[in-house]
Write a protein that holds these residues in place. Structure first.
Motif, PDB file in Angstrom:
ATOM      1  N   LEU A 190      51.186  44.994  40.049  1.00  0.00           N
ATOM      2  CA  LEU A 190      50.080  45.423  39.183  1.00  0.00           C
ATOM      3  C   LEU A 190      48.818  44.661  39.596  1.00  0.00           C
ATOM      4  O   LEU A 190      48.826  43.438  39.657  1.00  0.00           O
ATOM      5  CB  LEU A 190      50.432  45.104  37.730  1.00  0.00           C
ATOM      6  N   PRO A 191      47.718  45.379  39.894  1.00  0.00           N
ATOM      7  CA  PRO A 191      46.495  44.660  40.265  1.00  0.00           C
ATOM      8  C   PRO A 191      45.955  43.853  39.083  1.00  0.00           C
ATOM      9  O   PRO A 191      46.125  44.229  37.928  1.00  0.00           O
ATOM     10  CB  PRO A 191      45.517  45.782  40.629  1.00  0.00           C
ATOM     11  N   GLY A 192      45.279  42.768  39.395  1.00  0.00           N
ATOM     12  CA  GLY A 192      44.581  41.997  38.365  1.00  0.00           C
ATOM     13  C   GLY A 192      43.293  42.707  37.987  1.00  0.00           C
ATOM     14  O   GLY A 192      42.869  43.655  38.667  1.00  0.00           O
ATOM     15  N   LEU A 193      42.668  42.260  36.919  1.00  0.00           N
ATOM     16  CA  LEU A 193      41.462  42.945  36.439  1.00  0.00           C
ATOM     17  C   LEU A 193      40.192  42.514  37.183  1.00  0.00           C
ATOM     18  O   LEU A 193      39.104  42.976  36.880  1.00  0.00           O
ATOM     19  CB  LEU A 193      41.297  42.710  34.932  1.00  0.00           C
TER      20      LEU A 193
ATOM     21  N   SER B 242      48.679  34.438  37.567  1.00  0.00           N
ATOM     22  CA  SER B 242      48.413  33.315  36.665  1.00  0.00           C
ATOM     23  C   SER B 242      47.358  32.383  37.242  1.00  0.00           C
ATOM     24  O   SER B 242      46.771  31.593  36.516  1.00  0.00           O
ATOM     25  CB  SER B 242      49.700  32.537  36.430  1.00  0.00           C
ATOM     26  N   SER B 243      47.116  32.474  38.550  1.00  0.00           N
ATOM     27  CA  SER B 243      46.078  31.601  39.112  1.00  0.00           C
ATOM     28  C   SER B 243      44.676  32.105  38.755  1.00  0.00           C
ATOM     29  O   SER B 243      43.699  31.401  38.939  1.00  0.00           O
ATOM     30  CB  SER B 243      46.248  31.451  40.623  1.00  0.00           C
ATOM     31  N   LYS B 244      44.579  33.350  38.258  1.00  0.00           N
ATOM     32  CA  LYS B 244      43.285  33.860  37.761  1.00  0.00           C
ATOM     33  C   LYS B 244      43.483  34.410  36.351  1.00  0.00           C
ATOM     34  O   LYS B 244      43.530  35.624  36.146  1.00  0.00           O
ATOM     35  CB  LYS B 244      42.764  34.971  38.679  1.00  0.00           C
ATOM     36  N   PRO B 245      43.627  33.509  35.364  1.00  0.00           N
ATOM     37  CA  PRO B 245      44.020  33.939  34.009  1.00  0.00           C
ATOM     38  C   PRO B 245      43.038  34.926  33.372  1.00  0.00           C
ATOM     39  O   PRO B 245      43.437  35.725  32.528  1.00  0.00           O
ATOM     40  CB  PRO B 245      44.100  32.640  33.210  1.00  0.00           C
ATOM     41  N   GLU B 246      41.774  34.896  33.783  1.00  0.00           N
ATOM     42  CA  GLU B 246      40.807  35.817  33.169  1.00  0.00           C
ATOM     43  C   GLU B 246      41.058  37.254  33.624  1.00  0.00           C
ATOM     44  O   GLU B 246      40.544  38.202  33.033  1.00  0.00           O
ATOM     45  CB  GLU B 246      39.365  35.359  33.434  1.00  0.00           C
TER      46      GLU B 246
END
Ligand code: TRP
Length: 384
Positions: free
Chosen positions: A253-256, A264-268
């Protein structure tokens, strides 16, 4: 080494999201999941999960053989796992949702490994107590997703080693340091926990056979980044008298944010199952999209849903209806749908999901024990 295309790296510890999946299949030497395998499954399940129709699961090894085994009455089981390095986010639960569907449709038991040891060995600093605590937190998510406690058996490495060690001693003898280095890129300064760890992840694939005292064919739904373990497992299985485990691989799943998997390394850019619904809504409203810089340009030129993490959220998790998904795709491409509206709808669905999931998570606190393998089975023994 397992270096993928588009400058994206896929090792078991690092993986990016908008990758060229056809190229990954070539690099890893797996097979594309085609209508053949999907129809084979459909002949048993009667229906097909949207994640299969949409090729969210896109690659496999011996999935067809696994289904044939199931059909011929050979005992079968599912295996997957999680390194409990933090709270669970939507990227983690994606394969679990599909695994639950398989569990329900095929009536299979699932063996689920929580690798608190792996995450501790892999972390800089870190403490094992914390990774262990997170393992229990993560079980609440399995429960909230509705995985059947009678049929879902969780192995927590730091507590349930007796289940793995009788198998691990045999597996370890078959793996050289040179194989480990080649498969995982270990060096002279890798701690020996990490070097031993793959033995444990591989051993779980053979645990069902030991527990039932009969041949059990195992299917592992997971990301392709875990493939190095299974290649070794498959190589050594016959010499130890086990079936080769089959795999079915999901896309990440791509991150936002811009590019990259939900991480988890880019929680935002990640939505955790423990996020307050309002927090999640904010993350979605701030998300990067495949849209144009202004509404005017968007109306004129349309958006790019193929490279949009918001559209991917609908496609991979939040829109079951194929027709509605198609309509959204076209509305985006033609500029009829603006990113703001599309995000607002997604935010509402995600908030609703989180509310429901969090209530179930809370309720599950009273029955986590039902998932623990140690409460249901005796460890296998060398001495019969
Ligand atoms: N190594 C996996 C991780 O880092 C955890 C894991 C253990 C796993 N066994 C598995 C993942 C089986 C998929 C299938 O997250």
């Amino acid at each position: 080494m397992f270096v993928a295309s588009n400058e994206a790296t896929v090792t078991p510890w690092e993986a990016e999201a908008f990758v060229d999946y056809d190229k990954l299949i070539k690099i890893f030497g797996s097979k594309p999941l085609t209508d053949n395998e999907i129809n084979l499954l459909k002949s048993i399940t009667g229906e097909i999960h949207p994640m299969l129709r949409r090729h969210v699961f896109y690659s496999h090894r011996d999935f067809d053989k696994f289904i044939e085994s199931y059909r011929s009455g050979i005992r079968c089981a599912l295996y997957t796992g999680r390194g409990p390095s933090g709270h669970t986010h939507l990227g983690h639960i994606l394969p679990w949702i599909f695994t639950k569907w398989l569990q329900d449709k095929l009536g299979l038991e699932l063996f689920f490994q929580m690798t608190d040891d792996e995450k501790y060995w892999h972390s800089e600093g870190g403490n094992i107590e914390e990774f262990n605590r997170l393992a229990y937190e993560n079980i609440l998510d399995l429960a909230a997703l509705g995985l059947d406690p009678a049929k879902t058996h969780v192995i927590i490495d730091s507590e349930d080693i007796a289940f793995l060690y009788p198998i691990a001693v045999k597996v370890a003898k078959k793996i050289t340091f040179s194989t480990q280095k080649g498969a995982f890129g270990f060096t002279e300064s890798t701690n020996v926990g990490m070097i031993f760890y793959p033995v444990l992840q591989i051993s779980v694939a053979f645990l069902p056979t030991e527990l039932y005292g009969e041949r059990v064919d195992v299917l592992i739904p997971a990301g392709i980044d875990q493939d190095p373990y299974w290649r070794i497992a498959r190589d050594l299985a016959p010499s130890l008298g086990y079936s080769k485990p089959a795999q079915i691989h999901n896309k990440l799943l791509p991150g936002l944010g811009i590019g990259g998997k939900m991480s988890s390394s880019k929680p935002e850019t990640a939505i955790y199952t423990t996020d307050l619904p309002e927090e999640a809504v904010k993350k979605i409203i701030r998300a990067y999209t495949g849209g144009q810089p202004t509404a005017e340009l968007q109306r004129k030129l349309g958006g790019d849903p193929d490279h949009c993490p918001v559209f991917k959220m609908y496609e991979m998790l939040f829109e079951e209806d194929d027709k509605k998904l198609q309509d959204r795709y076209h509305a985006c491409k033609t500029g009829a749908l603006l990113c703001g509206e599309c995000k607002a709808e997604l935010a509402e669905r995600v908030a609703r999901f989180l509310k429901d999931h969090q209530a179930k998570r809370k309720a599950a606190e009273s029955y986590v024990d039902k998932y623990l393998i140690r409460n249901k089975f005796n460890p296998p023994r060398i001495r019969k």
